[in-house]
Scaffold this active site. Sequence first.
Site, PDB file in Angstrom:
ATOM      1  N   HIS A  46       0.861  -1.180   0.000  1.00 28.78           N
ATOM      2  CA  HIS A  46       0.000   0.000   0.000  1.00 28.78           C
ATOM      3  C   HIS A  46       0.899   1.231   0.000  1.00 28.78           C
ATOM      4  CE1 HIS A  46      -3.790  -2.014   1.889  1.00 28.78           C
ATOM      5  NE2 HIS A  46      -3.163  -2.838   1.057  1.00 28.78           N
ATOM      6  N   GLU A  48       0.921   3.876   1.754  1.00 30.19           N
ATOM      7  CA  GLU A  48       1.362   4.317   3.087  1.00 30.19           C
ATOM      8  C   GLU A  48       2.538   3.498   3.591  1.00 30.19           C
ATOM      9  OE1 GLU A  48      -3.271   4.454   3.219  1.00 30.19           O
ATOM     10  OE2 GLU A  48      -1.712   3.352   2.142  1.00 30.19           O
ATOM     11  N   CYS A  76      -6.236   1.865   5.641  1.00 29.47           N
ATOM     12  CA  CYS A  76      -6.860   0.649   6.155  1.00 29.47           C
ATOM     13  C   CYS A  76      -6.261   0.347   7.535  1.00 29.47           C
ATOM     14  CB  CYS A  76      -6.598  -0.511   5.197  1.00 29.47           C
ATOM     15  SG  CYS A  76      -4.865  -1.015   5.124  1.00 29.47           S
ATOM     16  N   CYS A  79      -2.409  -0.140   7.501  1.00 24.05           N
ATOM     17  CA  CYS A  79      -1.673   1.114   7.346  1.00 24.05           C
ATOM     18  C   CYS A  79      -1.819   2.008   8.575  1.00 24.05           C
ATOM     19  CB  CYS A  79      -2.131   1.831   6.085  1.00 24.05           C
ATOM     20  SG  CYS A  79      -1.699   0.905   4.592  1.00 24.05           S
TER      21      CYS A  79
END
Length: 157
Positions: A46, A48, A76, A79
């Site tokens: 992801h 992040e 999410c 993260c």
Amino acid sequence: MREALKEAKKALKIEEVPVGAVIVKDGKVIARAHNTKETKKDSTNHAEILAIKKACKKLDSWRLLDCEMYVTLEPCSMCAGALINSRIKKLYIGTDDNKTGACGSVLNLLEDYKFNHKIEVEKYILKKECEDELKKFFKFLRERNKSRKSNNEVDNK
């Protein structure tokens, strides 16, 4: 957030969910990333997480004290946990994620629990622009899937 949007557009070009993240320290971008989950076949890729890894390497520390993250889509739970663990000071979010958001939409890991670190959050920075990138992507997917379905129906006849 404009820099995070640039990253989201990079993800869109490679047919990834267009999420971009940048980390800033002392007014300077020290890390930037976009989703590469599909292209790298890694569920942890992801924006992040990738930005956090780059910032840690740049600062030679796992503690990102006095750093701020700008991200186009609400993080999410994975993260959000990484943000807490990396000690990010402030998080700027472009738009909500009503399916997996863990910073207020579905659940709120940053405020509802007693973790050892608190992160200040500011939402809806360039919200429309962030939403537009996501809408483009999902429209593209629907059209592609519709086209594939039509082609399969022709092939089956």
